[in-house]
Scaffold this active site. Structure first.
Site, short mmCIF file in Angstrom:
data_model
loop_
_atom_site.label_atom_id
_atom_site.label_comp_id
_atom_site.label_asym_id
_atom_site.label_seq_id
_atom_site.Cartn_x
_atom_site.Cartn_y
_atom_site.Cartn_z
N HIS A 188 0.68 -1.22 0.10
CA HIS A 188 0.05 -0.03 0.04
C HIS A 188 0.91 1.13 -0.02
O HIS A 188 0.41 2.29 -0.71
CB HIS A 188 -0.65 -0.12 1.27
CG HIS A 188 -2.14 -0.77 1.17
ND1 HIS A 188 -3.08 -0.82 0.26
CD2 HIS A 188 -2.50 -1.98 1.97
CE1 HIS A 188 -4.04 -1.77 0.24
NE2 HIS A 188 -3.77 -2.41 1.55
N CYS A 497 2.07 -3.00 -19.51
CA CYS A 497 1.17 -2.07 -18.72
C CYS A 497 1.57 -2.11 -17.25
O CYS A 497 0.99 -1.73 -16.44
CB CYS A 497 -0.25 -2.58 -18.74
SG CYS A 497 -0.54 -4.24 -18.39
#
Length: 572
Positions: A188, A497
């Protein structure tokens, strides 16, 4: 002089003083027990009251946040409301006469251990449980909850790691860079630092031992922190500060190399809010639309109608532009109750993503139907790809499903070495490919990308990973019958990507390896376009050869950066 090296997760150069995050809440003593005759029910009643206060505080912070930060805070608030932790703690009070503080602490350990045993995404949630546990104990004690130091002046934040709820409230106007001793490139902390544009280095052992007030230089692109600050470091930081004050602009139309070759630059998005922001940056379209946002945190499959509206809300932002839609990437770190097996011993290597359609075909069929319906209501150009494809049989099966749904442009994600090495066969059966460098690195290096201890292995600069990117591009050109095609002109285009596409130096290498387009966090588009404009295709190929031929990831990165002086000029 002390120098620390860690995983580079967000570029930028800063000279500033350090503030070290306060030590975590201390564990209550294992000997803490209630006295004989104590009112157990009164002690038990303290826990839900404290948990409710923590939940309210987190929800209030969420109202002031936006985007992913808002989602992280809301998810942490929901965990504070989850009865699993509080019920377990209440049981410990009744059975072992623990104090409320000690009961919550032990219950947190039990729940976290259970989640870690499940692996993948659930293991990542163990840190959230411990964060909530600490906040509840702080509330029970009347202490300050863990958090980012208050300051009226800018500083570099140093910590062991940050809980999601803390990372979500980082203020880039005050915190100028983030350095942690733990964590990984996909934590995170790392993901939100990238989204905030905050220079960040994680897994830099020892930085949490720095003394608050120490002046340091942080290079988020190279993964270096040092307390030996010279005029050179100050000049590099000044260049970065100038870039922030006078940001590069991006007008769309792809990156144009010095010899005129055009490389489309696309955006990675996760929903309609991201799509709106990406459209404002003039991205050439979307290279990765993560559709699982609609599936996560649900016990049942969303209806075709729900999916249709959600996808259409994204597509409407890109009239006339390409939008590459990734079908549901469930499993591993994103388990779904209605689709994946929570008892898989190794979910990262299990029935995940496209593979879930082997037994539960209707979920993917329904998604493809919804995508087709959504495309009929907009003028966007949809490209649809399946993740976790490993063989020709996988490719042919997905293509059959896509064609049956009426999808005109269908392709695959290359995330495994097998797909990279046989890309000529796989691209012969589909329309395009997109390389997910996060997973490709994980599987090439046999290193769980969620583990901070393996951050050095999970580096897209690893020569083995770059060689597989090159092999994919070569196979695609062979399949397309256009061995000399570059950029947007390929018959069987291959994009990247993964997060690596947003690293300006690595973007040059990827183009040199034969990649036809790059997709990234939208805020990185201008820097990537600017750096690519400084090289010709031949120069990019030479740099790619340098990187692939290097003995280590660090050598590859250093050698390429040394030949791109524009990086220093821009503070990148």
């Amino acid at each position: 002089m002390t120098e620390f090296r860690g995983a580079a997760v967000s570029p930028g150069r800063v000279v500033d003083v350090v503030k070290v995050m306060a030590a975590p809440i201390a564990a209550p003593s294992a000997d803490e027990r209630l006295a004989d005759g104590a009112d157990l029910e009164a002690e038990i009643a303290r826990i839900p009251s404290a948990a409710a206060a923590v939940r309210t505080a987190l929800e209030e912070r969420a109202t002031r946040a936006t985007g992913d930060a808002k989602g992280v805070l809301e998810a942490t608030a929901q965990m504070a409301a989850d009865p699993t932790l509080t019920t377990t703690a209440e049981g410990l009070i009744r059975s072992e006469r623990r104090t409320a503080e000690r009961a919550v602490w032990e219950a947190g350990d039990q729940v976290a251990d259970m989640l870690e045993g499940l692996g993948g995404y659930m293991a990542e949630r163990a840190a959230d449980v411990k964060d909530v546990r600490a906040r509840i104990v702080a509330e029970l004690r009347g202490e300050q909850a863990p958090g980012i130091p208050d300051s009226d002046t800018p500083f570099v934040l140093a910590a062991v790691d940050l809980a999601p709820a803390d990372t979500a409230t980082l203020d880039p106007a005050v915190v100028t860079a983030l350095i942690t001793s733990d964590g990984g490139p996909q934590s995170h902390t790392a993901i939100l630092a990238r989204q905030l544009g905050l220079p960040a280095v994680v897994a830099a052992k020892g930085v949490d031992q720095l003394t608050s007030g120490t002046e340091v230089f942080v290079d988020g692109g190279a993964g270096i922190i040092t307390d030996h600050v010279t005029d050179r470091e100050r000049d590099l930081a000044a260049a970065w500060a100038d870039l922030q004050a006078n940001p590069l602009t991006y007008e769309g139309g792809g990156a144009v190399l010095k010899d005129g070759v055009r490389i489309p630059l696309l955006a990675n998005i996760g929903g309609a809010a991201d799509a709106a922001a990406a459209a404002e940056t003039n991205a050439d379209g979307v290279g990765l639309f993560r559709t699982e946002f609609l599936f996560l945190d649900r016990d049942d499959e969303p209806t075709v109608e729900e999916q249709t509206e959600a996808y259409a809300a994204v597509l409407r932002h890109f009239d006339g532009k390409k939008v590459t839609i990734r079908t549901i990437d469930a499993g591993a770190d994103k388990p779904l109750p209605f689709l994946t097996d929570k008892d898989e011993p190794n979910p990262a290597l299990g029935i995940r993503a496209y593979r879930t359609s082997w037994e539960k075909r209707s979920v993917l069929e329904n998604q493809l139907e919804a995508i087709k319906r959504a495309t009929e209501t907009t003028s966007a150009e949809p490209w649809v790809m399946a993740p976790m494809i490993s063989t020709l049989e996988d490719t042919e099966d997905f293509m059959q499903m896509a064609r049956a749904a009426g999808i005109e442009k269908a392709g695959i994600m290359v995330e495994t070495p097998s797909a990279a090495l046989t890309s000529d066969h796989l691209l012969g059966a589909c329309d395009f490919a997109s390389i997910g460098t996060n997973d490709l690195t994980q599987y090439t290096m046999a290193a769980d990308r969620m583990l901070g201890a393996l951050a050095k292995l999970n580096d897209p600069w690893q020569p083995a990973v770059l060689a597989l990117v090159g092999a994919t591009a070569t196979g695609a050109r062979r399949a397309g019958g256009d061995p000399d095609a570059v950029g947007a002109d390929a018959n069987k285009p291959v994009g990247v990507c993964g997060e690596s596409a947003g690293d300006p130096a690595l973007a040059v290498v990827l183009v040199g390896l034969g990649v036809n387009s790059l997709s990234m966090t939208p805020r990185l588009l201008p820097a990537v376009a600017r750096v690519l404009s400084e090289v010709t295709m031949e120069e990019a190929r030479e740099l790619a050869l340098t990187a692939v031929s290097s003995p280590t990831a660090a050598d590859a990165k250093a050698a390429v950066r040394a030949k791109l002086p524009v990086l220093d000029q821009l503070g990148l």
